[in-house]
Design an enzyme around this catalytic site. Structure first.
Site, mmCIF file in Angstrom:
data_model
loop_
_atom_site.group_PDB
_atom_site.id
_atom_site.type_symbol
_atom_site.label_atom_id
_atom_site.label_comp_id
_atom_site.label_asym_id
_atom_site.label_seq_id
_atom_site.Cartn_x
_atom_site.Cartn_y
_atom_site.Cartn_z
ATOM 1 C CD GLU A 68 36.376 -1.738 21.425
ATOM 2 O OE1 GLU A 68 37.349 -1.652 20.640
ATOM 3 O OE2 GLU A 68 35.249 -1.274 21.164
ATOM 4 C CG PHE A 130 24.506 -4.140 12.724
ATOM 5 C CD1 PHE A 130 25.474 -4.106 11.724
ATOM 6 C CD2 PHE A 130 24.526 -3.155 13.691
ATOM 7 C CE1 PHE A 130 26.438 -3.106 11.701
ATOM 8 C CE2 PHE A 130 25.481 -2.144 13.664
ATOM 9 C CZ PHE A 130 26.440 -2.119 12.667
ATOM 10 C CD GLN A 131 28.144 -2.921 15.845
ATOM 11 O OE1 GLN A 131 27.538 -2.568 16.841
ATOM 12 N NE2 GLN A 131 29.134 -2.215 15.329
ATOM 13 C CE LYS A 180 20.407 -1.245 22.663
ATOM 14 N NZ LYS A 180 20.538 -0.569 21.362
ATOM 15 C CG MET A 493 63.088 -10.733 21.042
ATOM 16 S SD MET A 493 64.683 -10.990 21.837
ATOM 17 C CE MET A 493 64.303 -10.551 23.537
#
Ligand SMILES: Cc1ncc(C[n+]2csc(CCOP(=O)(O)OP(=O)(O)O)c2C)c(N)n1
Ligand SMILES: [Mg+2]
Lengths: 580, 186
Positions: A68, A130-131, A180, A493
């Protein structure tokens, strides 16, 4: 929000279409907003949307990244090359949290991206289902605006607002979290673009009095200096900037993100500001009697020590975000408005002046920097390959007109210093956040948005491995990015800072790297490795001529440093040309 | 130099707005000394009054950052001289303690407090006033045995004349007559 929907729905009762699902409504809204490409990654909570996406594949292209974070960076890059908001999908929970780096990156660099996250079913929100994560709370400090939608009929209004807020005023990322059940539920669809929000006023009335004051200050200045930032590009003010500079004979220095705002080969171009910027604009900032800051925010990497910043200068700050004015630097005249509007009004009031003496001061210092730093870095004839010569070769071969993406580190500064950006070029880089891992996904996002122009990504060996999985995306969609891997086998760096400020103690900065040729081969991406100076130019020519994606690894000097440098805590005028 | 400021602001009545505001203050390590939230005179618009101690420079920076929030309509920053403010406090004290000596008389005469409820065990006293007056009364009542004490945040009215309604009208008018510059992002 709810009330407005009701009235809109009531007014249009007769014209309503039959019911569609919330998921489909979302996709229709995107089509109405002119979206053609979405970057994203599916999962349980967002499955209704993905299912509908199959039916919309003729209008909406979905690019499945491999993480993502990659989707978020790609969407940002897409926005930076197209000038239209990027769109990014992710599922609830880990999908949403994986976006956070990308959202924050877009926020700090003022890029409009509409993030759509799915949320668990509304009845479960707040129960640690969940999630389920509180992505609204998590993203609050790094979004311009966010909202949660739990009813299908609220989707069109939320999306309309999201686009309006993302692209207006100072652009930025927004996030809409859709449960959802709202994706499944039906609604009578109608869409209205959002053009006004009472509590939000991105368009500000121009105050001619301030413009006149600015003109007086400019006309009376002897040593004026323009500082051009990303805002010049965001407001489309490059032409006006050039007209102002040429009429007033004013040198233009740029921030990292402002580099393509002004042709880098113009005689009035003074170079980049700040920590690894050019010698002349840093030193002369402290001799200028007037600073005209346009669409920039006096970041600490630009100003160095604020107590010793521009002591002799009066400052005009032209900036669309009022909260940026007087935040870091106290200014004498604030012009809180869109850069293009302001410059267009200002140009007629500025006197035609040539300031050859002042310009000459830049040229003298440029010469010093050229001899001490630029020439050894870009035209060496012995020793290992330097980053600067690679960048310069690409700059020459593309005539400064390419879309350039970078990752973060020494190579990023080499690109900023040695690529000669034209007004036709685009620089896609992570400025405010300095996010390693940005370069590769950004390059694929940029190429998806701009099929006609070559996209070249300069990436370090460290940052490449942070989001290297996006080679899979590049392979799947055959995105023709040209990747130049500048391999110094170090987190360069950080190593430079260890050398300069931590007694050369190289704590965890040296890397044992994989066989990058084999890695590219695994993804079916053409690749070539260069270790000798003599092969470099031909290798770049071959890469640029190749069709499809290409990886060019250049093995470069392991312990080279980026100079000049304004050391942390130092004043910009104490910029050093050589490492002590 | 640090100084006390009253920040009054008007927002749309949207979820999460208070979080966004406190995030801005938290990042700058500014403590909210008191906060009052309620519906304003205009229906659908919330009013928040916060008291903070900070420097003049910092209060202006955070005020601009708060005003930038999409759901915030207008932010006002005032020093104590520019406002008329009140707090309210309730004190529950033992009846026996308050009935002794001249306490009751002083309570009304000197402290201008009101008695809301009397029972054999306790008496509930109400007082409006400045923070100092309310704290002063608490000290006065301490010897009687204070069973409970609660005080509100500050509410404030400005001495200036321009009112919220005027700002709202201005914004709507500006919207109707505004000239829209072409955006790059469209
Ligand atoms: C996500 C992230 N982690 C850590 C850093 C700190 N950091 C800045 S530059 C750098 C080194 C980058 O190394 P490399 O990608 O090889 O580029 P080089 O500097 O060698 O060109 C690091 C670790 C960062 N900017 N971003
Ligand atoms: Mg490296």
């Amino acid at each position: 929000m709810k009330e407005e929907i009701k009235t809109a729905a009531e007014q249009e009762k007769t014209g309503l279409e039959p019911e569609i699902s919330g998921a489909e409504a979302l996709l229709r809204c995107l089509v109405e907003e002119g979206v053609d490409t979405i970057f994203g990654y599916p999962g349980g909570a967002i499955m209704p949307v993905y299912d509908k996406l199959l039916d919309y594949s003729d209008r909406l292209r979905h690019i499945l990244t491999r993480h993502e974070q990659g989707a978020a960076h790609a969407a940002q890059a897409y926005a930076m090359v197209t000038g239209r908001p990027g769109v990014c999908f992710a599922t609830s929970g880990p999908g949403a949290t994986n976006l956070v780096t990308g959202i924050a990156n877009a926020f700090l660099d003022s890029v409009p991206v509409v993030f759509i996250t799915a949320q668990v079913t509304s009845g479960l929100i707040g129960t640690d289902a969940f999630q389920e994560t509180d992505i609204l709370g998590i993203s609050m400090p790094v979004t311009k605006w966010n909202a949660q939608v739990k009813k299908a009929e609220d989707i069109p209004d939320a999306i309309a607002r999201a686009f309006y807020i993302a692209r207006s005023g100072r652009p930025g990322p927004v996030l809409v979290d859709i449960s959802k059940d709202a994706q499944f539920a039906g609604l009578s669809y109608s869409y209205r673009n959002c053009t006004y929000i009472r509590s939000y006023n991105p368009v500000i009335q121009l105050q001619m009095r301030d413009i006149e004051s600015a003109a007086v200050m400019i006309n009376h200045a002897e040593k004026p200096l323009i500082l051009a930032g990303h805002g010049v590009i965001l407001s489309g003010a490059s032409e006006e900037l050039r007209a102002l500079a040429e009429k007033g004979g004013i040198p233009v220095a740029a921030t990292l993100l402002g580099l393509p705002a002004f042709p880098n080969n113009h005689r009035l171009f003074a170079g980049m500001l700040g920590m690894h910027g050019n010698y002349a604009p840093n030193i002369l900032t402290n001799q200028a009697d007037l600073i005209i800051a346009i669409g920039m925010r006096f970041d600490d990497r630009v100003t160095g020590n604020l107590k010793k910043y521009a002591p002799d200068a009066r400052i005009i700050h032209i900036e669309i975000d009022k909260a940026e004015i007087n935040k870091n630097v106290r200014v004498d005249l604030e012009i809180n408005n869109d850069a293009r509007e302001v410059l267009a009004a200002l140009i007629p009031l500025v006197r035609q002046i040539s300031r050859e003496k002042w310009i000459r001061e830049f040229r003298i210092l440029d010469r010093v920097e050229y001899e001490k730093v630029i020439s050894p870095e870009t035209e060496p004839d012995e020793g290992e390959i330097r980053m600067g010569e690679v960048v310069k070769a690409v700059s020459d071969l593309t005539e400064g007109n390419a879309v350039i993406a970078t990752d973060v580190g020494q190579h990023q500064m080499a690109v900023a210093r040695y690529y000669r950006f034209s007004e036709k070029s685009t620089l896609v880089t992570s400025g405010g956040m300095g996010t390693m891992g940005f370069g590769l996904p950004a390059s694929l996002g940029a190429a998806s948005g701009n099929p006609g122009r070559p996209v070249i990504a300069f990436i370090g060996d460290g940052g490449f491995q942070m989001t290297v999985q996006e080679l899979g995306t590049i392979m799947q969609y055959q995105i023709p990015v040209k990747i130049i891997l500048l391999n110094n086998s170090f987190l360069g760096m950080v190593r430079q800072w260890q050398q300069m400020f931590f007694n050369g103690r190289y704590a965890s900065t040296e890397m044992v790297n994989p066989d990058f040729m084999a890695l590219a081969g695994a993804y079916g991406i053409q690749a070539h490795r260069v270790t000798q100076r003599g092969e470099l130019r031909d290798a770049i020519v071959t890469m640029l001529a190749a069709e499809g994606p290409y990886l060019l690894e250049t093995v470069i000097s392991r312990e080279a440093n980026i100079l000049p440098m304004v050391e942390p805590g130092a004043s910009v005028s104490d910029v050093t040309l050589t490492y002590r | 130099m640090q100084q006390e400021y009253t920040i009054s602001l008007f927002t749309e009545d949207h979820i999460g707005i208070l979080s966004r505001i406190t995030l801005i203050l938290t990042r700058r390590q500014i403590n909210i000394e008191s906060i009052t939230a309620s519906e304003s005179a205009v229906s659908g618009i919330q009013m928040l009054t916060m008291v903070v101690s900070t420097t003049p420079d910092m209060v202006n920076k955070v005020a601009r950052q708060i005003e930038k929030l999409v759901d915030v309509i207008k932010v006002f920053v005032h020093t104590n001289q520019e406002i008329i403010s009140q707090e309210i406090a309730l004190y529950k004290v033992t009846t026996r303690g308050l009935m002794s000596g001249s306490m009751i008389g002083d309570l009304v005469r000197l402290h201008h407090a009101r008695i809301l409820e009397v029972t054999p065990e306790y008496i509930v006293v109400e007082k409006n006033g400045s923070k100092e007056e309310i704290t002063g009364l608490l000290a006065f009542l301490e010897p009687c045995g204070v069973l409970q004490f609660v005080r509100s945040g500050r509410i404030a009215i400005t001495r200036q004349v321009k009112e919220l309604n005027a700002y709202l009208k201005e914004m709507d008018d500006a919207e109707r007559t505004r000239h829209v510059p072409s955006e790059v992002y469209n």
